[in-house]
Design an enzyme around this catalytic site. Structure first.
Site, short mmCIF file in Angstrom:
data_model
loop_
_atom_site.label_atom_id
_atom_site.label_comp_id
_atom_site.label_asym_id
_atom_site.label_seq_id
_atom_site.Cartn_x
_atom_site.Cartn_y
_atom_site.Cartn_z
N LEU A 33 0.81 -1.22 0.00
CA LEU A 33 0.00 0.00 0.00
C LEU A 33 0.84 1.26 0.00
O LEU A 33 1.93 1.32 0.59
CB LEU A 33 -0.93 0.00 1.22
N GLY A 36 -1.63 6.38 -2.75
CA GLY A 36 -2.75 6.25 -3.70
C GLY A 36 -3.87 5.41 -3.11
O GLY A 36 -5.05 5.80 -3.14
N HIS A 37 -3.51 4.26 -2.53
CA HIS A 37 -4.51 3.41 -1.89
C HIS A 37 -5.15 4.14 -0.71
O HIS A 37 -6.37 4.09 -0.52
CB HIS A 37 -3.86 2.12 -1.36
N GLY A 147 -9.19 3.56 -8.37
CA GLY A 147 -8.39 4.70 -8.79
C GLY A 147 -8.48 4.97 -10.28
O GLY A 147 -8.51 4.04 -11.08
N LYS A 149 -6.08 6.02 -11.80
CA LYS A 149 -4.76 5.58 -12.25
C LYS A 149 -4.89 4.41 -13.24
O LYS A 149 -4.16 4.32 -14.21
CB LYS A 149 -3.94 5.21 -11.02
N SER A 185 2.83 4.00 -7.52
CA SER A 185 2.50 2.64 -7.91
C SER A 185 3.31 1.68 -7.04
O SER A 185 4.46 1.97 -6.68
CB SER A 185 2.87 2.43 -9.38
N SER A 186 2.70 0.55 -6.73
CA SER A 186 3.42 -0.46 -5.93
C SER A 186 4.68 -0.90 -6.65
O SER A 186 5.66 -1.32 -6.01
CB SER A 186 2.52 -1.68 -5.69
P1 AMP Z 1 -3.61 -2.10 -6.90
O1 AMP Z 1 -3.21 -2.46 -5.51
O2 AMP Z 1 -2.48 -1.64 -7.75
O3 AMP Z 1 -4.46 -3.16 -7.54
O4 AMP Z 1 -4.56 -0.84 -6.75
C1 AMP Z 1 -5.69 -0.85 -5.91
C2 AMP Z 1 -6.50 0.38 -6.18
O5 AMP Z 1 -5.73 1.54 -5.92
C3 AMP Z 1 -6.98 0.47 -7.64
O6 AMP Z 1 -8.31 0.96 -7.67
C4 AMP Z 1 -5.99 1.46 -8.22
O7 AMP Z 1 -6.51 2.16 -9.33
C5 AMP Z 1 -5.76 2.39 -7.04
N1 AMP Z 1 -4.50 3.12 -7.19
C6 AMP Z 1 -3.28 2.60 -7.51
N2 AMP Z 1 -2.37 3.59 -7.62
C7 AMP Z 1 -3.00 4.75 -7.37
C8 AMP Z 1 -2.62 6.12 -7.34
N3 AMP Z 1 -1.36 6.50 -7.59
N4 AMP Z 1 -3.55 7.05 -7.05
C9 AMP Z 1 -4.84 6.69 -6.80
N5 AMP Z 1 -5.28 5.40 -6.81
C10 AMP Z 1 -4.38 4.44 -7.09
#
Ligand code: AMP
Length: 280
Positions: A33, A36-37, A147, A149, A185-186
């Site tokens: 996390l 963004g999350h 997101g 994103k 980003s992760s």
């Molecule tokens: P993930 O863990 O990458 O699957 O992302 C989980 C959620 O967080 C998804 O809805 C992504 O779009 C959102 N997310 C990832 N990176 C960002 C960011 N930089 N800003 C806002 N939301 C994000």
């Protein structure tokens, strides 16, 4: 904060949280996390009286040669962050808990899933929509937050919810960026120092395209050329860098506004995606 790892624990937790007509907000994640999350968690908090976050690195959305096994996993830190953010319940199932019943049935994501991210990552959106459908059935949220994103994913999840009539409201959160514009980003932890510097070219390219739209340029190929020059100057490999209509997520010869500038690039072994919206 309740941490549920099995369906029975999730059901028991939901029973405790749901009494008295609570409005439940749900943020699905793959963990590792970052801000963004957490911005989605805060948005959920504003909208809902209960907040649930899932952490599940979903194997079915990774291709056979993709980074499932080396995807960053930071479970203890994630739980600390979610506790500080006053999340009510974390749903963190194992792969067998999610897919133990088999994988015979999946969600067919339709034609938009074969373009852009879907063209580079065949089967990716089938995996995403299938796991999101499972999560919606398990958690039964009133609101789910995703997101911007991941704009193509967001587009398809909105279709999933509306076309399969899930009783859930989809809310989008703005992209959280580093000070120099790089979207959080992760996967950013895998960027080497030199790659971290050139990585900003993706956002700079999209911003150059945005400036052209603001200057009334509507020819998609001209905008694409200008964006490609920015990444070429840094010697970056591009998967795609273009403009799509918000309504259809399709590229058109002349840009239909509202539009979204979208891009995906590769820096060494790391693949990054980003986008910016444009409305008149
Ligand atoms: P993930 O863990 O990458 O699957 O992302 C989980 C959620 O967080 C998804 O809805 C992504 O779009 C959102 N997310 C990832 N990176 C960002 C960011 N930089 N800003 C806002 N939301 C994000």
């Amino acid at each position: 904060m309740i941490v549920a790892r099995h369906r029975q624990e999730l059901e028991a937790g939901l029973g405790r949280l749901r009494w008295g007509g609570e409005r439940v907000g749900f943020v699905p994640t793959m963990g590792a996390l970052h801000e963004g999350h957490l911005s989605l968690v805060r948005l959920a908090r504003e909208q809902c009286s209960r907040v649930i976050v899932s952490i599940f690195v979903n194997p079915t959305q990774f291709g056979p040669h993709e980074d499932f096994s080396r995807y960053p996993r930071t479970p203890e830190k994630d739980l600390e962050l979610l506790k500080s953010a006053q999340v009510d319940l974390v749903w963190t199932p194992t792969v067998s808990e999610m897919y133990g019943q088999g994988e015979m049935i999946s969600i067919e994501p339709g034609p938009v899933a074969t373009t852009f991210e879907g063209a580079v990552r065949p089967g990716h959106f089938r995996g995403v929509l299938t796991v999101v459908a499972k999560l919606f059935h398990q958690v039964r949220p009133d609101v789910a937050l995703f997101g911007e994103k991941d704009a193509q994913q967001l587009f398809l999840i909105r279709k999933l919810a509306s076309e399969l009539q899930f009783p859930v409201e989809i809310i989008a959160g703005k992209t959280v960026r580093e000070a120099d514009g790089l979207a959080k980003s992760s996967r950013n932890v895998f960027l080497k120092q030199s790659e971290r510097t050139t990585a900003t070219a993706l956002y700079r390219a999209l911003s150059a395209g945005h400036a052209m739209l603001a200057n009334k340029e509507r020819e998609t190929s001209k905008i694409e050329q200008a964006m490609a020059q920015v990444t070429a100057a840094e010697g970056i490999d591009v998967d795609y860098l273009t403009v799509v209509s918000e309504a259809s997520f399709a590229r058109e010869e002349f840009v239909a506004v509202p539009a979204r500038l979208i891009g995906a690039v590769r820096l060494g072994s790391v693949r990054l995606i980003d986008n910016i919206s444009y409305s008149a």
